[in-house]
Design an enzyme around this catalytic site. Sequence first.
Site, PDB file in Angstrom:
ATOM      1  N   ARG B 342       0.845  -1.189   0.000  1.00 39.45           N
ATOM      2  CA  ARG B 342       0.000   0.000   0.000  1.00 39.45           C
ATOM      3  C   ARG B 342       0.884   1.244   0.000  1.00 39.45           C
ATOM      4  O   ARG B 342       1.619   1.464   0.971  1.00 39.45           O
ATOM      5  CB  ARG B 342      -0.894   0.030   1.266  1.00 39.45           C
ATOM      6  N   GLU B 344       0.176   4.109   0.574  1.00 35.79           N
ATOM      7  CA  GLU B 344      -0.513   5.187   1.281  1.00 35.79           C
ATOM      8  C   GLU B 344       0.462   6.062   2.079  1.00 35.79           C
ATOM      9  O   GLU B 344       1.506   5.595   2.504  1.00 35.79           O
ATOM     10  CB  GLU B 344      -1.531   4.588   2.261  1.00 35.79           C
ATOM     11  N   ARG B 350      -0.916   2.220  13.044  1.00 36.67           N
ATOM     12  CA  ARG B 350      -1.424   0.934  12.550  1.00 36.67           C
ATOM     13  C   ARG B 350      -1.378   0.743  11.042  1.00 36.67           C
ATOM     14  O   ARG B 350      -1.990  -0.187  10.527  1.00 36.67           O
ATOM     15  CB  ARG B 350      -2.845   0.709  13.066  1.00 36.67           C
ATOM     16  N   HIS B 351      -0.653   1.582  10.338  1.00 38.18           N
ATOM     17  CA  HIS B 351      -0.513   1.407   8.889  1.00 38.18           C
ATOM     18  C   HIS B 351       0.936   1.145   8.498  1.00 38.18           C
ATOM     19  O   HIS B 351       1.844   1.770   9.014  1.00 38.18           O
ATOM     20  CB  HIS B 351      -1.001   2.664   8.148  1.00 38.18           C
ATOM     21  N   GLU B 493      -9.849  -2.459  13.887  1.00 35.78           N
ATOM     22  CA  GLU B 493     -10.183  -3.392  12.817  1.00 35.78           C
ATOM     23  C   GLU B 493      -8.992  -4.273  12.460  1.00 35.78           C
ATOM     24  O   GLU B 493      -7.887  -3.783  12.277  1.00 35.78           O
ATOM     25  CB  GLU B 493     -10.634  -2.568  11.590  1.00 35.78           C
ATOM     26  N   SER B 496     -11.453  -7.563   7.221  1.00 37.31           N
ATOM     27  CA  SER B 496     -12.594  -7.149   6.408  1.00 37.31           C
ATOM     28  C   SER B 496     -13.034  -8.340   5.586  1.00 37.31           C
ATOM     29  O   SER B 496     -12.189  -9.077   5.077  1.00 37.31           O
ATOM     30  CB  SER B 496     -12.192  -6.029   5.455  1.00 37.31           C
ATOM     31  N   ARG B 544      -1.404  -6.736  12.560  1.00 39.03           N
ATOM     32  CA  ARG B 544      -2.429  -6.145  13.429  1.00 39.03           C
ATOM     33  C   ARG B 544      -2.951  -7.146  14.448  1.00 39.03           C
ATOM     34  O   ARG B 544      -3.217  -6.793  15.587  1.00 39.03           O
ATOM     35  CB  ARG B 544      -3.604  -5.624  12.593  1.00 39.03           C
TER      36      ARG B 544
END
Lengths: 570, 570
Positions: B342, B344, B350-351, B493, B496, B544
């Site tokens: 990712r 991002e 948490r990323h 979370e 998913s 996570r």
Amino acid sequence: MTALEIRLRIIFTNPKQFRCFHPSQSSIQNPNTMEPEQQLSQETSKKAAKKEAAKAEKLRRRQEAAAASNAASGVAGVSIEELDPLAANYGDIPIKDIQSSVVSGQVWTTVSSLTDELKDQTVLIRGRAQAIRAVGKKMAFLTVREKGFTVQCVLTVAPDLVSTQMVKYATAISKESFVDIEGVVTVPPEAIKGASQQVEVQVRKIHCVNRAATVLPINVEDASRSEVEIEKALEAGEQLVRVNQDTRLNYRILDMRTPANQGIFRLECQVSNLFRQFLLNEDFVEINTPKLTAGTSEGGAAVFKLEYKKQPACLAQSPQLHKQMAICGDFGCVFIVGPVFRAEDSYTHRHLCEFTGLDAEFEIKEHYSEVMDIVDRLFVGMFDKLNERCQKELEAIGKQYPFQPLKYLRKTLRLTFEEGIQMLKDAGVEVDPLGDLNTETERTLGKLVLEKYGTEFYILHRYPLAVRPFYTMPCPDNDAYSNSFDVFIRGEEIISGAQRVHVPELLESRAKECGIDVKTISTYIDSFRYGAPPHGGFGVGLERVVMLFCALDNIRKTSLFPRDPRRLEP
Amino acid sequence: MTALEIRLRIIFTNPKQFRCFHPSQSSIQNPNTMEPEQQLSQETSKKAAKKEAAKAEKLRRRQEAAAASNAASGVAGVSIEELDPLAANYGDIPIKDIQSSVVSGQVWTTVSSLTDELKDQTVLIRGRAQAIRAVGKKMAFLTVREKGFTVQCVLTVAPDLVSTQMVKYATAISKESFVDIEGVVTVPPEAIKGASQQVEVQVRKIHCVNRAATVLPINVEDASRSEVEIEKALEAGEQLVRVNQDTRLNYRILDMRTPANQGIFRLECQVSNLFRQFLLNEDFVEINTPKLTAGTSEGGAAVFKLEYKKQPACLAQSPQLHKQMAICGDFGCVFIVGPVFRAEDSYTHRHLCEFTGLDAEFEIKEHYSEVMDIVDRLFVGMFDKLNERCQKELEAIGKQYPFQPLKYLRKTLRLTFEEGIQMLKDAGVEVDPLGDLNTETERTLGKLVLEKYGTEFYILHRYPLAVRPFYTMPCPDNDAYSNSFDVFIRGEEIISGAQRVHVPELLESRAKECGIDVKTISTYIDSFRYGAPPHGGFGVGLERVVMLFCALDNIRKTSLFPRDPRRLEP
């Protein structure tokens, strides 16, 4: 709903609408008419009521769909005479019923478990309509496939059980569509040739879950055929379709469905699972190493470069550097299963630009034979278990791609590189005693080893230092050689391993000698400055193991979605 | 070699040479003097002779090294008086002895297995010199660490056993160096505070295998300290070193060695192992999907782009598309464990830009609750087994980062998104009923759920369609919602999941509605045209799960070599 209501619906319904999916379009229960307060109070009774309502709604939709099927099977409009009282027993399932409307509690039986033990029992199966054959208007055979297993389903017109319209409906289902079939298991007196399961299902209900396009780019039956079958047919004057490698890969989704491919990838799953379980039992820790790295991976060419947040980065060519760093970080014994990336331009039968590496690295006490010992026990145990546990898979693979089981010894043969060179020389093959072996020479040596030692799996060790990576430990008695090895299956390399250099000064000088800019791997070299144990390890190409265990001719057969210099899709 | 010979060697040997590693430099046996014919004839006897010669050579080198250690411990040159008759019992092991010269047959005992059952036995251990403390000139304590386990080793001067020179040698070993220690196991009457093992080793021999640099960027003992310890010391007026997160990551090789980190990554290995074993038992197939893909992955932003053999390519943001394609390819139930990428710019606790995805996808019959059922059984079983099997690891983690065990129910709580929103509203939190929850709201809801239902692990389902990816199946009764769910641990979370759209026309229109150029994902959409079963699945972030199971504050603690927008090394 009464019969009349059904009839009226048929007249006013466009049958195509039942393959229409947008939930708001065919929704009967209007959510706007429901009171939200009501939704939150009295949860249990409300839920039960909802479930009941959903069930009723489901039944209604099934009947509606069945009626529509009746309509569809008529040529122009539907007359009352054509209405089939068995209409609810067949038809397309409306999307809503498989869109999480209800949990019915129905139980589906897997095709693979359909044996004579289930004789006379009613079963519900879901699978693909692989082949459909009508016999007149009153009978049809339907081969249903699930995960590579097939069963023959039979429709025979009989009062109150199967109507001619139902047979008509079944024969019109497009190949590869998903169907739900309810029926009774029977055991025919003779062997069934066209299906894996030796029972039949006498169909009572048949519903289409989801239709495949009527024209498919390749036919799964064509893709499942062996060369032998094609050639035999040719001798008999029949030209069967041969699906070539590139077409298969272009439509991998369809190609994947052949029994051989189902077997290959289930076997591949077992190979990595057995690798893992063996090492976990030996107290190894599975770690995850980054694929995005700064610098140039192991300093070689053939790396995929990219921009990482405005920094130059590349994809790791192997977890080599990080797995050694984990050893410096006290994990003792580690392994990694993950993708490795090679931007090489090799377009051979055994190279991929992305493949799955099985990598292990661990502290050794004295000798790189400790690494070979692990490889020996790991692979002999793996081969034993593959032969034992994957009989069905191996059979399915062998049926399309016939092969002889791998010959291997209880204790894996170890030859030094020098011994290998001598064997080649004795056989009249000219080779550079300090150079690498090429694919051709490796194969020749494999044949010589098979003749002399009766094994297709062996270790060649003490490779010339010059042909190994910079982190390979030189031999203590002669630094023209190294504490390294390759492992071969059927004359092709599947594993490389070695003792590594754990002394930072030597590591640095070796890197320089190999023309690597040490600045690009400084964090790696520095790792050895804070105390490093003697260690070694090895790397395995997963796809190669499967390819060679099954004597397949191309590594693209053992990669689900292969990546080579010309292929980046699907 | 006689005592005189040893003495002579000392005089003419530069002690530093014994850390010199280049094999050709200290090679005694000249390979050029050996005849190649001889090497190939009479293999067995030759091998035996070679082994004997190697052993003799090894002994010679050890004595030489020991003598050199004597020399090194002298201030200026070595007088005969200083020569220690016990010299062979300590010293640096020459590189040749750990460069695969010989297989001695010696057996090393692991530090973790040193218990009172081994009382009075002589053991050989290899580990790091974690801490060395001299008590006068006649005694020294050395803490040896292996894989996070520690044992106290004692040197006490005694005639014919331990000399003062040997104590001196031991106390001069740099921290984190690797040592081989031979000694007798004793059980002291009182508990040992500074080591994990409750026995001592009375040292008889100590040899340094490989030395660490004398100055280390961080001290493993400092990095192992808890906040509580630091604050307690501060109250007592002592300022202890606190190693911050970035320094730890810069020197991850050293940081990795703390007992907490050894525990974290062993636990992480168990999480992925339990994930795998559960699914394999349920007849899932582990597959490998490509990370290099054409187009733009799932069509979103935040992808790493690269050039692949002159074609534009990107790194897969998840195995989503390919795992669904494998379902269309008849694998029935599949899972993938592998890196996801990712790009991002999230710089949160948490990323990560690269993490390990645990992905599953499988055929469902009717309802997305089938997916939630698997998640429920999988994770409840996993938590049980982690608590059962990883006690040592959890203890080690908790010692540095104290936490309460995770509270979870035997049957996992399921709340609809609407119910969640209502709970938040009731608690006075304003939220958009059809929007996504932010980190803060998720945490608040986690607290409310814990208060009301007594669990820190629950499922929230029926998310608004607008906040889910295009391939998510809309709800049958209200297409503002979707057949999807998220799973939370301690209010954050970790998973998913959803039922996916298996009808190509709906998939295409949903992609368009989400602003995706369908041309870039045409092979994916086409996969559904050849017959696709209803299916669903989920994705888990491995790091996570471990972070939240242990209530750690930062995901960088559970990634061995984390990658975030600012970090691409080590």
